[in-house]
Write a protein that holds these residues in place. Structure first.
Motif, PDB file in Angstrom:
ATOM      1  N   ALA A   1       0.811  -1.256   0.112  1.00 26.27           N
ATOM      2  CA  ALA A   1      -0.056  -0.068  -0.117  1.00 26.27           C
ATOM      3  C   ALA A   1       1.037   1.226   0.021  1.00 26.27           C
ATOM      4  O   ALA A   1       0.586   2.193  -0.687  1.00 26.27           O
ATOM      5  CB  ALA A   1      -0.987   0.042   1.196  1.00 26.27           C
ATOM      6  N   LEU A   2       1.901   1.261   0.844  1.00 22.65           N
ATOM      7  CA  LEU A   2       2.798   2.308   0.929  1.00 22.65           C
ATOM      8  C   LEU A   2       3.528   2.541  -0.534  1.00 22.65           C
ATOM      9  O   LEU A   2       3.628   3.729  -1.044  1.00 22.65           O
ATOM     10  CB  LEU A   2       3.742   2.072   2.095  1.00 22.65           C
ATOM     11  CG  LEU A   2       4.701   3.462   2.329  1.00 22.65           C
ATOM     12  CD1 LEU A   2       4.096   4.531   2.862  1.00 22.65           C
ATOM     13  CD2 LEU A   2       5.935   3.059   3.007  1.00 22.65           C
ATOM     14  N   PHE A   3       3.953   1.557  -1.171  1.00 18.42           N
ATOM     15  CA  PHE A   3       4.738   1.507  -2.305  1.00 18.42           C
ATOM     16  C   PHE A   3       3.532   2.086  -3.464  1.00 18.42           C
ATOM     17  O   PHE A   3       4.189   2.900  -4.501  1.00 18.42           O
ATOM     18  CB  PHE A   3       5.279   0.188  -2.873  1.00 18.42           C
ATOM     19  CG  PHE A   3       5.897   0.057  -3.911  1.00 18.42           C
ATOM     20  CD1 PHE A   3       7.237   0.403  -4.069  1.00 18.42           C
ATOM     21  CD2 PHE A   3       5.430  -0.227  -5.102  1.00 18.42           C
ATOM     22  CE1 PHE A   3       8.231   0.350  -4.987  1.00 18.42           C
ATOM     23  CE2 PHE A   3       6.071  -0.401  -6.343  1.00 18.42           C
ATOM     24  CZ  PHE A   3       7.483  -0.029  -6.257  1.00 18.42           C
ATOM     25  N   GLU A   4       2.497   1.568  -3.612  1.00 20.84           N
ATOM     26  CA  GLU A   4       1.310   1.919  -4.354  1.00 20.84           C
ATOM     27  C   GLU A   4       1.169   3.693  -4.233  1.00 20.84           C
ATOM     28  O   GLU A   4       0.974   4.293  -5.413  1.00 20.84           O
ATOM     29  CB  GLU A   4       0.200   1.177  -4.588  1.00 20.84           C
ATOM     30  CG  GLU A   4       0.233  -0.149  -5.076  1.00 20.84           C
ATOM     31  CD  GLU A   4       0.905  -0.542  -6.264  1.00 20.84           C
ATOM     32  OE1 GLU A   4       0.576   0.753  -7.290  1.00 20.84           O
ATOM     33  OE2 GLU A   4       1.544  -1.376  -6.426  1.00 20.84           O
ATOM     34  N   GLY A   5       0.952   3.995  -2.934  1.00 18.72           N
ATOM     35  CA  GLY A   5       0.766   5.552  -2.794  1.00 18.72           C
ATOM     36  C   GLY A   5       1.880   6.416  -3.241  1.00 18.72           C
ATOM     37  O   GLY A   5       1.592   7.364  -3.709  1.00 18.72           O
ATOM     38  N   TRP A   6       3.165   5.717  -3.105  1.00 17.23           N
ATOM     39  CA  TRP A   6       4.413   6.754  -3.190  1.00 17.23           C
ATOM     40  C   TRP A   6       4.417   6.484  -4.846  1.00 17.23           C
ATOM     41  O   TRP A   6       4.711   7.650  -5.699  1.00 17.23           O
ATOM     42  CB  TRP A   6       5.517   5.892  -2.791  1.00 17.23           C
ATOM     43  CG  TRP A   6       7.064   6.721  -3.166  1.00 17.23           C
ATOM     44  CD1 TRP A   6       7.166   7.932  -2.186  1.00 17.23           C
ATOM     45  CD2 TRP A   6       7.699   7.006  -4.294  1.00 17.23           C
ATOM     46  NE1 TRP A   6       8.084   8.558  -2.727  1.00 17.23           N
ATOM     47  CE2 TRP A   6       8.408   7.853  -4.084  1.00 17.23           C
ATOM     48  CE3 TRP A   6       7.592   6.218  -5.525  1.00 17.23           C
ATOM     49  CZ2 TRP A   6       9.580   8.365  -5.086  1.00 17.23           C
ATOM     50  CZ3 TRP A   6       8.661   6.568  -6.336  1.00 17.23           C
ATOM     51  CH2 TRP A   6       9.568   7.478  -6.257  1.00 17.23           C
ATOM     52  N   LEU A   7       4.024   5.576  -5.761  1.00 11.87           N
ATOM     53  CA  LEU A   7       3.873   5.633  -7.152  1.00 11.87           C
ATOM     54  C   LEU A   7       3.104   6.456  -7.429  1.00 11.87           C
ATOM     55  O   LEU A   7       3.335   7.239  -8.708  1.00 11.87           O
ATOM     56  CB  LEU A   7       4.046   4.213  -7.609  1.00 11.87           C
ATOM     57  CG  LEU A   7       4.902   3.109  -7.617  1.00 11.87           C
ATOM     58  CD1 LEU A   7       4.641   1.754  -8.459  1.00 11.87           C
ATOM     59  CD2 LEU A   7       6.374   3.624  -7.878  1.00 11.87           C
TER      60      LEU A   7
ATOM     61  N   SER B   1       3.967  10.010  -9.562  1.00 13.68           N
ATOM     62  CA  SER B   1       3.436  10.069 -11.004  1.00 13.68           C
ATOM     63  C   SER B   1       2.616  11.413 -11.220  1.00 13.68           C
ATOM     64  O   SER B   1       2.238  11.503 -12.415  1.00 13.68           O
ATOM     65  CB  SER B   1       2.548   8.709 -11.354  1.00 13.68           C
ATOM     66  OG  SER B   1       3.346   7.552 -11.201  1.00 13.68           O
ATOM     67  N   ALA B   2       2.094  12.175 -10.271  1.00 10.74           N
ATOM     68  CA  ALA B   2       1.470  13.337 -10.384  1.00 10.74           C
ATOM     69  C   ALA B   2       2.360  14.527 -10.966  1.00 10.74           C
ATOM     70  O   ALA B   2       3.511  14.186 -11.307  1.00 10.74           O
ATOM     71  CB  ALA B   2       1.172  13.837  -8.887  1.00 10.74           C
TER      72      ALA B   2
END
Length: 197
Positions: free
Chosen positions: A85-91, A95-96
């Motif tokens: 979850a942390l990894f997906e949030g950081w990606l 990506s913004a």
């Protein structure tokens, strides 16, 4: 939130957006005045100095990162699900538009001593501590081997994230996210606790 606080938040949002384009070093009261249509004297009254403005922008973006990436990940189950979850949030954050301003600041300020670098250093240590703590909970939950080194895990996952940042933003590699996910899968497989007999 009072009118003054709301105005400050709007100004900080604009300053953060500008810093994503020009870096913290390129962020000046003059450039922010041009972007916002406010007077330099009005902005100076809010910040007092370029350095104070940079510090506030850094704190503002750190707070946003915590709210948008870290807190949602902490609501995921402990261990491997929380890491993912942390990894997906950081990606998603990186990506913004403009990418991760904290990563950009780390490259920009790594050899520029002063209060802004000191604040960034403190924040980066907190981030590594967060990653290491999440790795430790993975051990406690039985997802990761007992001999997993949380600090090494933190550095390894940060390495995957930084590689994604460069591949995605600088190299415009369309496979950057897929490669990052494969890197995470490999890291998690290497740390995985052996299956119960």
């Amino acid at each position: 939130m009072g009118k003054g606080d709301a105005t400050r938040e709007i100004i900080l949002d604009e300053a953060a957006g500008l810093a994503r384009q020009v870096g913290l070093g390129g962020l000046t009261i003059g450039s922010l005045a041009t972007r916002t249509g406010m007077s330099k004297s009005g902005l100076f009254a809010h910040f007092g100095s370029k350095e104070a403005m940079q510090l506030q922008v850094l704190d503002h973006e750190t707070d946003r990162f915590t709210s948008e990436v870290v807190r949602p990940a902490l609501s995921a189950p402990r261990g491997e699900p929380r890491v993912r979850a942390l990894f997906e949030g950081w990606l998603a954050w990186d990506s913004a538009d403009g990418g991760c301003p904290l990563v950009a600041a780390a490259f920009e300020l790594d050899d520029q001593p002063g209060p802004v670098r000191d604040r960034l250093l403190h924040n980066q240590r907190d981030w590594f501590d967060t990653l290491a703590t999440i790795a430790s909970t993975g051990v406690a939950e039985g997802h990761f081997r007992p001999d997993t080194d949380p600090r090494q895990f933190a550095q390894d996952i940060e390495g995957i994230m930084l590689a994604f940042h460069v591949a995605s933003r600088l190299l415009s590699d369309p496979d950057a996210a897929a490669r990052a996910h494969r890197g995470l899968d490999a890291l998690l497989a290497a740390a995985a606790a052996p299956a119960a007999p």
